[in-house]
Design a protein around this motif. Structure first.
Motif, PDB file in Angstrom:
ATOM      1  N   HIS A   1       0.831  -1.192   0.000  1.00  0.00           N
ATOM      2  CA  HIS A   1       0.000   0.000   0.000  1.00  0.00           C
ATOM      3  C   HIS A   1       0.872   1.251   0.000  1.00  0.00           C
ATOM      4  CE1 HIS A   1       0.789  -0.357   4.371  1.00  0.00           C
ATOM      5  NE2 HIS A   1       0.665   0.972   4.371  1.00  0.00           N
ATOM      6  N   HIS A   2       0.261   2.367  -0.333  1.00  0.00           N
ATOM      7  CA  HIS A   2       0.875   3.675  -0.183  1.00  0.00           C
ATOM      8  C   HIS A   2       0.248   4.361   1.036  1.00  0.00           C
ATOM      9  CE1 HIS A   2       1.909   3.140  -4.472  1.00  0.00           C
ATOM     10  NE2 HIS A   2       2.886   4.013  -4.245  1.00  0.00           N
ATOM     11  N   THR A   3       1.073   5.032   1.802  1.00  0.00           N
ATOM     12  CA  THR A   3       0.550   5.910   2.845  1.00  0.00           C
ATOM     13  C   THR A   3       0.562   7.333   2.314  1.00  0.00           C
ATOM     14  OG1 THR A   3       1.271   4.491   4.677  1.00  0.00           O
ATOM     15  CG2 THR A   3       0.858   6.807   5.178  1.00  0.00           C
ATOM     16  N   LEU A   4      -0.622   7.922   2.236  1.00  0.00           N
ATOM     17  CA  LEU A   4      -0.748   9.290   1.746  1.00  0.00           C
ATOM     18  C   LEU A   4      -0.954  10.240   2.919  1.00  0.00           C
ATOM     19  CD1 LEU A   4      -3.219   8.864  -1.267  1.00  0.00           C
ATOM     20  CD2 LEU A   4      -0.726   8.651  -1.257  1.00  0.00           C
ATOM     21  N   GLY A   5      -0.273  11.375   2.866  1.00  0.00           N
ATOM     22  CA  GLY A   5      -0.584  12.480   3.748  1.00  0.00           C
ATOM     23  C   GLY A   5      -1.519  13.409   3.007  1.00  0.00           C
ATOM     24  N   VAL A   6      -2.710  13.634   3.537  1.00  0.00           N
ATOM     25  CA  VAL A   6      -3.749  14.386   2.831  1.00  0.00           C
ATOM     26  C   VAL A   6      -4.183  15.570   3.699  1.00  0.00           C
ATOM     27  CG1 VAL A   6      -6.016  14.290   1.733  1.00  0.00           C
ATOM     28  CG2 VAL A   6      -4.548  12.248   1.734  1.00  0.00           C
ATOM     29  N   GLN A   7      -4.106  16.754   3.136  1.00  0.00           N
ATOM     30  CA  GLN A   7      -4.571  17.951   3.839  1.00  0.00           C
ATOM     31  C   GLN A   7      -6.044  18.182   3.509  1.00  0.00           C
ATOM     32  OE1 GLN A   7      -2.184  19.594   5.820  1.00  0.00           O
ATOM     33  NE2 GLN A   7      -3.996  20.529   6.773  1.00  0.00           N
ATOM     34  N   VAL A   8      -6.879  18.130   4.535  1.00  0.00           N
ATOM     35  CA  VAL A   8      -8.312  18.366   4.387  1.00  0.00           C
ATOM     36  C   VAL A   8      -8.666  19.543   5.295  1.00  0.00           C
ATOM     37  CG1 VAL A   8     -10.642  17.416   4.544  1.00  0.00           C
ATOM     38  CG2 VAL A   8      -8.722  15.916   3.936  1.00  0.00           C
ATOM     39  N   GLY A   9      -8.751  20.731   4.727  1.00  0.00           N
ATOM     40  CA  GLY A   9      -8.965  21.913   5.557  1.00  0.00           C
ATOM     41  C   GLY A   9      -7.833  22.048   6.556  1.00  0.00           C
ATOM     42  N   PRO A  10      -8.145  22.198   7.856  1.00  0.00           N
ATOM     43  CA  PRO A  10      -7.091  22.315   8.857  1.00  0.00           C
ATOM     44  C   PRO A  10      -6.532  20.961   9.303  1.00  0.00           C
ATOM     45  CG  PRO A  10      -9.228  22.533   9.906  1.00  0.00           C
ATOM     46  CD  PRO A  10      -9.497  22.390   8.430  1.00  0.00           C
ATOM     47  N   HIS A  11      -7.065  19.874   8.768  1.00  0.00           N
ATOM     48  CA  HIS A  11      -6.693  18.535   9.243  1.00  0.00           C
ATOM     49  C   HIS A  11      -5.698  17.869   8.294  1.00  0.00           C
ATOM     50  CE1 HIS A  11      -9.963  18.768  12.154  1.00  0.00           C
ATOM     51  NE2 HIS A  11     -10.760  19.145  11.165  1.00  0.00           N
ATOM     52  N   TYR A  12      -4.699  17.242   8.899  1.00  0.00           N
ATOM     53  CA  TYR A  12      -3.744  16.438   8.131  1.00  0.00           C
ATOM     54  C   TYR A  12      -4.059  14.974   8.401  1.00  0.00           C
ATOM     55  CZ  TYR A  12       0.688  14.532   6.401  1.00  0.00           C
ATOM     56  OH  TYR A  12       1.642  13.823   5.711  1.00  0.00           O
ATOM     57  N   LEU A  13      -4.482  14.254   7.369  1.00  0.00           N
ATOM     58  CA  LEU A  13      -4.907  12.868   7.513  1.00  0.00           C
ATOM     59  C   LEU A  13      -3.888  11.919   6.893  1.00  0.00           C
ATOM     60  CD1 LEU A  13      -7.601  14.500   7.835  1.00  0.00           C
ATOM     61  CD2 LEU A  13      -8.758  12.552   6.755  1.00  0.00           C
ATOM     62  N   LEU A  14      -3.788  10.739   7.484  1.00  0.00           N
ATOM     63  CA  LEU A  14      -3.059   9.628   6.881  1.00  0.00           C
ATOM     64  C   LEU A  14      -4.066   8.678   6.255  1.00  0.00           C
ATOM     65  CD1 LEU A  14      -0.390   8.811   9.637  1.00  0.00           C
ATOM     66  CD2 LEU A  14      -0.068  10.125   7.523  1.00  0.00           C
TER      67      LEU A  14
END
Length: 357
Positions: A310-323
């Motif tokens: 799998h790939h681990t993505l760092g995703v910026q959603v508004g003020p939140h940084y999600l994995l």
């Protein structure tokens, strides 16, 4: 709980000058034939707890019962427990068979019976024909098997493991996990396994007791510990997670600032503030052009790490940084800088314990 083999009742251990107890009011009950993992970071008290059960450390308060009998004050050599240490603790000047026979000899078992039981133990751990070898002639995995055979040959009431796989390389550690688990199941022996490695605990144990700062945080099956952690500490220690503060609007609907409204499977109390967990592998990418599912939100990929399957993505959603852990599929994994739509099923959003007005 039926057929409880080991009971630990309000056990505590304090050392002079220490600011807090090493073990603080821990109670747990282990059924016969169970493999229980004691899991937690270094210094959390798990090894101290194991050593009190073994009789190597005297408790400050509380009691330990084995088969309904209080053994709290019984000396270590009278508890009939086998213990496998991180460093194996084999005698280098003795052969493998002599190492395995040592405990039997100390118990006064006659030579013929010793030889028979040593051969049975060697066969049990797949070391047939290696009894005459020196310890130094064995591989790391073979030495670990010899240490386990030495503990099993005395027919112990309990088998205690103290970080037994820490000295092995990654591939051998995986192999020994499977071997130890298979051996425990075949013999039916009750076992406690101390580890700081979440993968070991999840893959080997019937249940896991998670400890922090001397206290028992949660005890349960591996899937319950992973999917329904009762505290944020447990959630963070067992795997990765995305955490959010949310306001409960309706029993099955919450609002997260900067993310919007999400639907949950569990019913929560409207008007309360809660802490929510979404595991990275529970997030899914919504294909471009597809109808928007429930619980969809958009973001931008700021980081991508390849991890094989799998790939681990760092995703910026508004003020939140999600994995987000997305399966590796040729040509379908978003690249750094791409916009994407993510979704999560209501059942995959978990409350981790904080409910305040």
């Amino acid at each position: 709980m039926s057929d409880v083999h080991l009971s630990v009742n309000q056990l505590a251990k304090s050392y002079p000058g220490a600011q807090a107890p090493a073990v603080d009011d821990v109670s747990l009950h282990v059924p016969r034939g169970e493999m229980l993992a004691l899991l937690g970071p270094s210094g959390c008290g798990k090894t101290t707890l194991l050593r009190m059960i073994a009789g190597l450390i005297a408790p400050t308060s509380g009691s330990i019962q084995l088969n309904g009998r209080d053994i709290s004050a019984i000396p270590v050599h009278q508890r009939n427990m086998g213990m496998v240490f991180q460093a194996y603790a084999l005698f280098p000047h003795l052969s493998v068979a002599q190492n395995i026979a040592f405990g039997l000899e100390m118990r006064g078992i006659k030579r013929a019976e010793r030889a028979k039981r040593v051969q049975q133990a060697l066969a049990l751990v797949k070391l047939e024909g290696l009894g005459d070898r020196r310890v130094s002639q064995l591989s790391g995995g073979q030495q670990q098997r010899a240490a386990i055979a030495r503990s099993l040959v005395i027919e112990p009431e309990l088998l205690l493991f103290d970080e037994p796989l820490s000295n092995l390389d990654a591939k051998l550690r995986d192999e020994m996990r499977d071997e130890i688990r298979d051996l425990q199941r075949r013999t039916g022996i009750t076992a406690l396994f101390v580890t700081h490695d979440q993968d070991e605990a999840l893959s080997m144990a019937d249940r896991i007791a998670v400890m922090s700062q001397g206290k028992l945080e949660q005890i349960g099956t591996p899937d319950a510990i992973f999917d329904q952690p009762e505290t944020e500490f447990v959630a963070r220690f067992i795997g990765n997670g995305n955490f959010f503060d949310a306001t409960v609007l309706q029993p099955h609907r919450v609002h997260i600032e900067g993310l919007g409204q999400l639907h949950l499977a569990d019913a929560l109390t409207p008007g309360t503030r809660v802490r929510l967990l979404i595991r990275p592998h529970r997030l899914r990418c919504v294909p471009s052009g597809s109808p928007l599912p429930l619980n969809a939100f958009s973001g931008r990929v700021t980081q991508r790490v390849y991890r094989g399957q799998h790939h681990t993505l760092g995703v910026q959603v508004g003020p939140h940084y999600l994995l987000a852990d997305l399966p590796t599929q040729a040509g379908s994994t978003p690249a750094q800088g791409d916009s994407l739509m993510l979704t999560v099923a209501p059942a995959d959003i978990t409350s981790v314990g904080r409910h305040t007005p």
